[in-house]
Motif scaffolding. Sequence first.
Motif, mmCIF file in Angstrom:
data_model
loop_
_atom_site.group_PDB
_atom_site.id
_atom_site.type_symbol
_atom_site.label_atom_id
_atom_site.label_comp_id
_atom_site.label_asym_id
_atom_site.label_seq_id
_atom_site.Cartn_x
_atom_site.Cartn_y
_atom_site.Cartn_z
ATOM 1 N N LEU A 13 0.197 17.827 23.414
ATOM 2 C CA LEU A 13 1.033 16.663 23.093
ATOM 3 C C LEU A 13 2.504 16.990 23.286
ATOM 4 C CD1 LEU A 13 1.493 13.828 21.782
ATOM 5 C CD2 LEU A 13 1.492 14.982 19.564
ATOM 6 N N ALA A 27 1.125 8.790 23.984
ATOM 7 C CA ALA A 27 0.651 10.144 23.678
ATOM 8 C C ALA A 27 0.165 10.248 22.236
ATOM 9 C CB ALA A 27 1.773 11.143 23.939
ATOM 10 N N LEU A 31 -3.828 10.732 21.031
ATOM 11 C CA LEU A 31 -4.278 11.894 20.260
ATOM 12 C C LEU A 31 -4.908 11.465 18.940
ATOM 13 C CD1 LEU A 31 -4.493 14.932 20.150
ATOM 14 C CD2 LEU A 31 -2.217 15.025 19.120
#
Length: 575
Positions: A13, A27, A31
Amino acid sequence: MTPWAVLLSITLLLVLLISGKVKPAIAFVALAGVYLLAGFIDTSTLLVQYTNPALATLLLLLLVSLALERSPLLDWLSQHLLKGHPKLATARLMCSTALLSAFLNNTAVVAAFLGAITRQQRIAPSRLLIPLSYASILGGITTLVGTSTNLVVNSFHLNASGSELGMFQFSLVGIPVALVTLTVLLWRANALPHHRSEDTEEKLSYFLAADVETESPMVGKSIEENGLRSLDGLYLLEIERKGRLISPVAPDEQLQADDTLVFTGEVSKVQALQRFPGLNLFGHQADNLLATNLVEVVISHESELAGKTLQDVDFRSMFSAGVVGIRRGDKRLEGQLGKIFLRVGDCLLLAVSADFRQHRNLDRNFHLLSGSFTRPQLNRNESLVTLGGFAGVIGLAAANWLPLFHGLLMLLGALLLLKVISMAELRRRFPFELWLIIGSALAIAQALENSGAAALLAHGMEAVFSGYGMYAAFIGCYLLTLVLTETVTNNAAAALAFPIAWSTAQAFGADPLPFVMAVAYGASACFFIPFGYQTHLMVYSPGRYRITDFLRIGLPVSVVYSAAVLIITPLVFPF
């Protein structure tokens, strides 16, 4: 291996955020979704993070700020601060910016002063704009509502401890740190470049692209024959022809159909192109385009134009305006301007039609620098209601008589009822990306805890600093946050550093509060490069700055700021 897999995913990340190839919102959400599918968090836990009360307070504050930033108070101040001796004017500007940024959105404060600073002729704007941006940061660290970063940290603190931070809890360290750093900033302001509007650098700051039509009588004639060597205030810099650049351009170079001519020079002399038949600016007739007003704007951090080219969007239909020139810092933009990927902070020179001011997406996409167009402002009664209501909400929250969330919610309702702000404006300006980032980051922090990765990090920090003591671990957490905020966004830095700081404090058996404050102050310590903070990007091109200008001023400012934070924080918030 589960904790290691989680830590590996966090590292990935961070790499994606630093690369800039993936937007932070995408992002973080991706995640969080991976952790949901992997079973590190369940659905109810994930959804609860997006309704965190402190996060909801942040969103309400940003929505109320939409009305606050339209108050004529900011414009009035911008017209009166720059009088008198330049040094005193700079000091007044910095102190006023810091004071306003303690309670108002610092982006709105910088935007309000930006236009006035660039239009005035007494003091070179390049001497004022970096101090303006830095002062807005220093004011923001002094209160809970001064910067979104403090409210982000508050969201994590509420999630971890069950209690919120106080309105002026940040002030005990923030005010002395701000005063010391502002003094150094005022001293170092003399080292900034001195770019005035009459300087050659200023005149060469815009690059105007014009296309030669197929049927133009200019085709087949040389530069000399077409009279392109004797333009008033403009200079033919290069020609783009079938994917290749011709630079420098020789006087005997013959024009061909579909050539793109790139000019540089004084933007006020762009009308000189009007007399050439068959010469279009970005695909439109020069005489039609130049019959309108010229407006200079900066692309905002909320803009949907960032990462796109002018050819990717129907710019003229979207804004009833044509792009005459693009500028980025002090760099010369190579090639055809229509194919340049736009960035936050780029300056655009627009030729606008009468319908330009009617477009509702202007505030979201642009900060106005110059031109006859002015943003709609609140009238006197609306301004009194908005400012008075906000001051009342802050006062009641500081006295613990009314929770900040309750006060902001009632104020927003009143502003909607009185039509100071509209539902349409709230929909256009709602900070969806920030909401997604922080909500997902809270979920990621919970996954770190559930998977055992947080405990693994804590043991690692304890092993690294066990021989140096708790204070060294505190310094390590601050420096980690500082490095993150210089490489990714400040809110993302706070989100990534908080779980590490909290776990480290627990590993040492210390009070987590000084570590929490280290994250808050470290996440605002973005002074080195213009790309990590939105107000830096706002002043980057208007100030004609280079990255080295930020480094020259930012290094001593960052050193003094960091030293003050690391000395004062443990004194106010003991371990």
